[in-house]
Scaffold this motif. Structure first.
Motif, PDB file in Angstrom:
ATOM      1  N   LYS A   1      -5.645  -2.631  56.508  1.00  0.00           N
ATOM      2  CA  LYS A   1      -6.360  -3.727  55.851  1.00  0.00           C
ATOM      3  C   LYS A   1      -6.717  -3.349  54.411  1.00  0.00           C
ATOM      4  CE  LYS A   1      -8.123  -7.145  58.806  1.00  0.00           C
ATOM      5  NZ  LYS A   1      -7.027  -7.066  59.709  1.00  0.00           N
ATOM      6  N   ILE A   2      -6.706  -4.383  53.586  1.00  0.00           N
ATOM      7  CA  ILE A   2      -7.124  -4.192  52.205  1.00  0.00           C
ATOM      8  C   ILE A   2      -8.603  -4.579  52.144  1.00  0.00           C
ATOM      9  CG2 ILE A   2      -6.868  -5.197  49.876  1.00  0.00           C
ATOM     10  CD1 ILE A   2      -4.560  -3.335  50.667  1.00  0.00           C
ATOM     11  N   ASN A   3      -9.385  -3.750  51.492  1.00  0.00           N
ATOM     12  CA  ASN A   3     -10.805  -4.060  51.372  1.00  0.00           C
ATOM     13  C   ASN A   3     -11.072  -4.645  49.992  1.00  0.00           C
ATOM     14  OD1 ASN A   3     -13.544  -4.143  51.225  1.00  0.00           O
ATOM     15  ND2 ASN A   3     -13.874  -1.980  51.763  1.00  0.00           N
ATOM     16  N   LYS A   4     -11.212  -5.951  49.961  1.00  0.00           N
ATOM     17  CA  LYS A   4     -11.358  -6.629  48.664  1.00  0.00           C
ATOM     18  C   LYS A   4     -12.721  -6.356  48.024  1.00  0.00           C
ATOM     19  CE  LYS A   4      -7.733  -9.929  49.060  1.00  0.00           C
ATOM     20  NZ  LYS A   4      -7.254 -11.277  49.274  1.00  0.00           N
ATOM     21  N   LYS A   5     -13.670  -5.844  48.835  1.00  0.00           N
ATOM     22  CA  LYS A   5     -15.009  -5.553  48.274  1.00  0.00           C
ATOM     23  C   LYS A   5     -15.080  -4.128  47.738  1.00  0.00           C
ATOM     24  CE  LYS A   5     -17.693  -8.917  50.821  1.00  0.00           C
ATOM     25  NZ  LYS A   5     -17.356  -9.130  52.239  1.00  0.00           N
ATOM     26  N   SER A   6     -14.050  -3.341  48.043  1.00  0.00           N
ATOM     27  CA  SER A   6     -14.060  -1.940  47.611  1.00  0.00           C
ATOM     28  C   SER A   6     -13.980  -1.841  46.094  1.00  0.00           C
ATOM     29  CB  SER A   6     -12.852  -1.238  48.235  1.00  0.00           C
ATOM     30  OG  SER A   6     -12.600  -0.034  47.554  1.00  0.00           O
ATOM     31  N   PRO A   7     -14.646  -0.817  45.522  1.00  0.00           N
ATOM     32  CA  PRO A   7     -14.496  -0.630  44.068  1.00  0.00           C
ATOM     33  C   PRO A   7     -13.081  -0.157  43.696  1.00  0.00           C
ATOM     34  CG  PRO A   7     -15.841   1.131  45.038  1.00  0.00           C
ATOM     35  CD  PRO A   7     -15.549   0.164  46.143  1.00  0.00           C
TER      36      PRO A   7
ATOM     37  N   PRO B   1      -9.297  -0.497  43.047  1.00  0.00           N
ATOM     38  CA  PRO B   1      -8.435  -1.661  42.780  1.00  0.00           C
ATOM     39  C   PRO B   1      -7.475  -1.921  43.950  1.00  0.00           C
ATOM     40  CG  PRO B   1      -8.257  -0.009  41.030  1.00  0.00           C
ATOM     41  CD  PRO B   1      -9.148   0.555  42.067  1.00  0.00           C
ATOM     42  N   ILE B   2      -7.145  -3.183  44.144  1.00  0.00           N
ATOM     43  CA  ILE B   2      -6.300  -3.555  45.293  1.00  0.00           C
ATOM     44  C   ILE B   2      -4.924  -2.904  45.193  1.00  0.00           C
ATOM     45  CG2 ILE B   2      -5.194  -5.503  46.462  1.00  0.00           C
ATOM     46  CD1 ILE B   2      -7.719  -7.100  45.722  1.00  0.00           C
ATOM     47  N   TYR B   3      -4.367  -2.926  43.967  1.00  0.00           N
ATOM     48  CA  TYR B   3      -3.025  -2.338  43.843  1.00  0.00           C
ATOM     49  C   TYR B   3      -3.053  -0.863  44.262  1.00  0.00           C
ATOM     50  CZ  TYR B   3      -3.590   0.727  39.804  1.00  0.00           C
ATOM     51  OH  TYR B   3      -3.940   1.762  38.999  1.00  0.00           O
ATOM     52  N   TYR B   4      -4.175  -0.193  43.965  1.00  0.00           N
ATOM     53  CA  TYR B   4      -4.306   1.222  44.299  1.00  0.00           C
ATOM     54  C   TYR B   4      -4.376   1.405  45.825  1.00  0.00           C
ATOM     55  CZ  TYR B   4      -6.161   5.959  44.466  1.00  0.00           C
ATOM     56  OH  TYR B   4      -6.341   7.279  44.756  1.00  0.00           O
ATOM     57  N   GLN B   5      -5.094   0.504  46.476  1.00  0.00           N
ATOM     58  CA  GLN B   5      -5.194   0.588  47.945  1.00  0.00           C
ATOM     59  C   GLN B   5      -3.809   0.407  48.587  1.00  0.00           C
ATOM     60  OE1 GLN B   5      -8.452  -1.565  49.885  1.00  0.00           O
ATOM     61  NE2 GLN B   5      -9.377  -1.889  47.871  1.00  0.00           N
ATOM     62  N   ILE B   6      -3.044  -0.510  48.034  1.00  0.00           N
ATOM     63  CA  ILE B   6      -1.685  -0.744  48.578  1.00  0.00           C
ATOM     64  C   ILE B   6      -0.840   0.514  48.352  1.00  0.00           C
ATOM     65  CG2 ILE B   6       0.427  -2.139  48.373  1.00  0.00           C
ATOM     66  CD1 ILE B   6      -1.338  -4.498  47.576  1.00  0.00           C
ATOM     67  N   GLN B   7      -0.982   1.052  47.176  1.00  0.00           N
ATOM     68  CA  GLN B   7      -0.218   2.255  46.835  1.00  0.00           C
ATOM     69  C   GLN B   7      -0.532   3.411  47.789  1.00  0.00           C
ATOM     70  OE1 GLN B   7      -0.848   4.342  42.989  1.00  0.00           O
ATOM     71  NE2 GLN B   7       0.284   2.572  42.286  1.00  0.00           N
ATOM     72  N   GLU B   8      -1.815   3.583  48.072  1.00  0.00           N
ATOM     73  CA  GLU B   8      -2.230   4.667  48.971  1.00  0.00           C
ATOM     74  C   GLU B   8      -1.695   4.428  50.386  1.00  0.00           C
ATOM     75  OE1 GLU B   8      -3.987   7.710  48.053  1.00  0.00           O
ATOM     76  OE2 GLU B   8      -2.936   6.804  46.376  1.00  0.00           O
ATOM     77  N   MET B   9      -1.671   3.159  50.778  1.00  0.00           N
ATOM     78  CA  MET B   9      -1.131   2.821  52.098  1.00  0.00           C
ATOM     79  C   MET B   9       0.354   3.213  52.152  1.00  0.00           C
ATOM     80  SD  MET B   9       0.897   0.421  53.699  1.00  0.00           S
ATOM     81  CE  MET B   9       1.020  -0.923  52.532  1.00  0.00           C
ATOM     82  N   ILE B  10       1.086   2.902  51.072  1.00  0.00           N
ATOM     83  CA  ILE B  10       2.523   3.237  51.047  1.00  0.00           C
ATOM     84  C   ILE B  10       2.684   4.758  51.053  1.00  0.00           C
ATOM     85  CG2 ILE B  10       4.699   3.050  49.752  1.00  0.00           C
ATOM     86  CD1 ILE B  10       3.719   0.344  48.673  1.00  0.00           C
TER      87      ILE B  10
ATOM     88  N   PHE C   1      -1.146  -9.019  53.002  1.00  0.00           N
ATOM     89  CA  PHE C   1      -2.424  -8.536  52.474  1.00  0.00           C
ATOM     90  C   PHE C   1      -3.233  -9.626  51.783  1.00  0.00           C
ATOM     91  CE2 PHE C   1       0.173  -4.528  52.200  1.00  0.00           C
ATOM     92  CZ  PHE C   1      -0.435  -3.942  53.302  1.00  0.00           C
ATOM     93  N   ASP C   2      -2.648 -10.813  51.735  1.00  0.00           N
ATOM     94  CA  ASP C   2      -3.301 -11.925  51.056  1.00  0.00           C
ATOM     95  C   ASP C   2      -3.690 -11.564  49.621  1.00  0.00           C
ATOM     96  OD1 ASP C   2      -4.295 -14.448  50.718  1.00  0.00           O
ATOM     97  OD2 ASP C   2      -6.270 -13.957  51.558  1.00  0.00           O
ATOM     98  N   VAL C   3      -2.710 -11.039  48.912  1.00  0.00           N
ATOM     99  CA  VAL C   3      -2.906 -10.699  47.494  1.00  0.00           C
ATOM    100  C   VAL C   3      -1.741 -11.307  46.709  1.00  0.00           C
ATOM    101  CG1 VAL C   3      -4.106  -8.518  47.980  1.00  0.00           C
ATOM    102  CG2 VAL C   3      -1.616  -8.508  47.693  1.00  0.00           C
ATOM    103  N   SER C   4      -1.806 -11.224  45.379  1.00  0.00           N
ATOM    104  CA  SER C   4      -0.710 -11.816  44.598  1.00  0.00           C
ATOM    105  C   SER C   4       0.504 -10.882  44.587  1.00  0.00           C
ATOM    106  CB  SER C   4      -1.178 -12.081  43.174  1.00  0.00           C
ATOM    107  OG  SER C   4      -1.193 -10.862  42.460  1.00  0.00           O
ATOM    108  N   ARG C   5       1.648 -11.476  44.329  1.00  0.00           N
ATOM    109  CA  ARG C   5       2.884 -10.658  44.248  1.00  0.00           C
ATOM    110  C   ARG C   5       2.805  -9.679  43.086  1.00  0.00           C
ATOM    111  NH1 ARG C   5       7.982 -14.460  45.758  1.00  0.00           N
ATOM    112  NH2 ARG C   5       9.111 -12.719  44.842  1.00  0.00           N
ATOM    113  N   MET C   6       2.109 -10.105  42.049  1.00  0.00           N
ATOM    114  CA  MET C   6       1.927  -9.233  40.874  1.00  0.00           C
ATOM    115  C   MET C   6       1.253  -7.918  41.268  1.00  0.00           C
ATOM    116  SD  MET C   6       2.689 -10.055  37.733  1.00  0.00           S
ATOM    117  CE  MET C   6       1.353  -9.576  36.635  1.00  0.00           C
TER     118      MET C   6
END
Ligand code: 16G
Length: 240
Positions: free
Chosen positions: A2-8, A10-19, A44-49
């Motif tokens: 899961k992506i934590n949108k409330k986390s400080p 950045p979302i792209y960073y969370q995705i990166q760490e997951m990968i 992840f309900d985030v933008s493609r960007m």
């Protein structure tokens, strides 16, 4: 995951760490095709960007590769090559448990150009020119352009190019390979190199130039090779 949108973070960073986690655990092995940006973004309900940003960084770290029109894949690990010790391609691959092979592109006797004649200290002007695509476990790794001292190896035929040329020269012509001078520099793949190596034109390659001498100090080969920048890493130990 899961992506934590409330986390400080950045979302792209969370995705990166997951990968990264999936790469490290081996869940996504080399050659694995990543889900498309669209699927990722929906999941992840985030933008493609945002997905693209995460992936682009991992591509620039060479952990992932993008193939035009195909998708994004987990990169093959790089071959790490020690720079100490004079070895042949066949020996290098064997030491890693990989099978070396070659695809001969060109084999001919020709007049050496001035630079090659000087490097090989030629009296007569002829060299065998041999261009070989070198493969490890059937995957292209390097394109080698070799010039061999023709007078030293009379009757050398094209079949010599199919296996280890070093072994052949030592066994059939009784030379002992002694030392080499080698340089290494960055370059970009030409159209032709790219096609043979299976990379895109302009992709980074490592250009290696080697002049090799017999134990008696006679130069017998000059080789200019382009190694795939995405598959090779050179290492050297430097005692002080
Ligand atoms: C390596 C050498 C090349 C040599 C070849 C012989 C570079 C930088 N280095 O690739 O000079 O001709 O080994 O390999 O190209 P072989 O004995 O397996 O044919």
């Amino acid at each position: 995951m899961k992506i934590n949108k409330k986390s400080p973070l950045p979302i792209y960073y969370q995705i990166q760490e997951m990968i990264r986690g999936k790469l490290e655990s081996g869940e996504w092995p080399p050659g694995y095709m990543l889900p498309s940006e669209r699927i990722f973004a929906e999941e992840f309900d985030v933008s493609r960007m945002t997905v693209r940003q995460a992936v682009t960084e991992l591509v620039s770290e060479q952990l992932l590769t993008r193939e035009k029109g195909k998708g994004t894949f987990v990169a093959e690990p790089k071959i790490e090559q020690m720079l100490q010790g004079l070895t042949s391609f066949t020996e290098d691959m064997k030491a890693r448990g990989m099978k070396a092979s070659s695809e001969l592109q060109l084999f001919q006797m020709e007049e050496a150009d001035v630079a090659t004649a000087r490097l090989l200290q030629l009296k007569g002007g002829s060299v065998y020119r041999m261009e070989r695509l070198r493969l490890a476990d059937n995957k292209p790794m390097a394109l080698e352009n070799s010039y061999l001292h023709a007078e030293m190896f009379p009757g050398l035929g094209e079949e010599a190019a199919s296996g280890s040329i070093y072994k052949r020269l030592e066994q059939d012509y009784g030379i002992t390979i002694g030392s080499a001078d080698q340089s290494l520099e960055a370059s970009l793949a030409s159209e032709r190199e790219a096609e043979l190596l299976g990379i895109v034109p302009g992709a980074p390659v490592l250009l290696i130039s080697r002049t090799t001498y017999t134990a008696d100090g006679e130069p017998f080969e000059h080789v200019i090779s382009s190694y795939r920048g995405d598959r090779y890493k050179f290492r050297i130990h430097m005692p002080r």
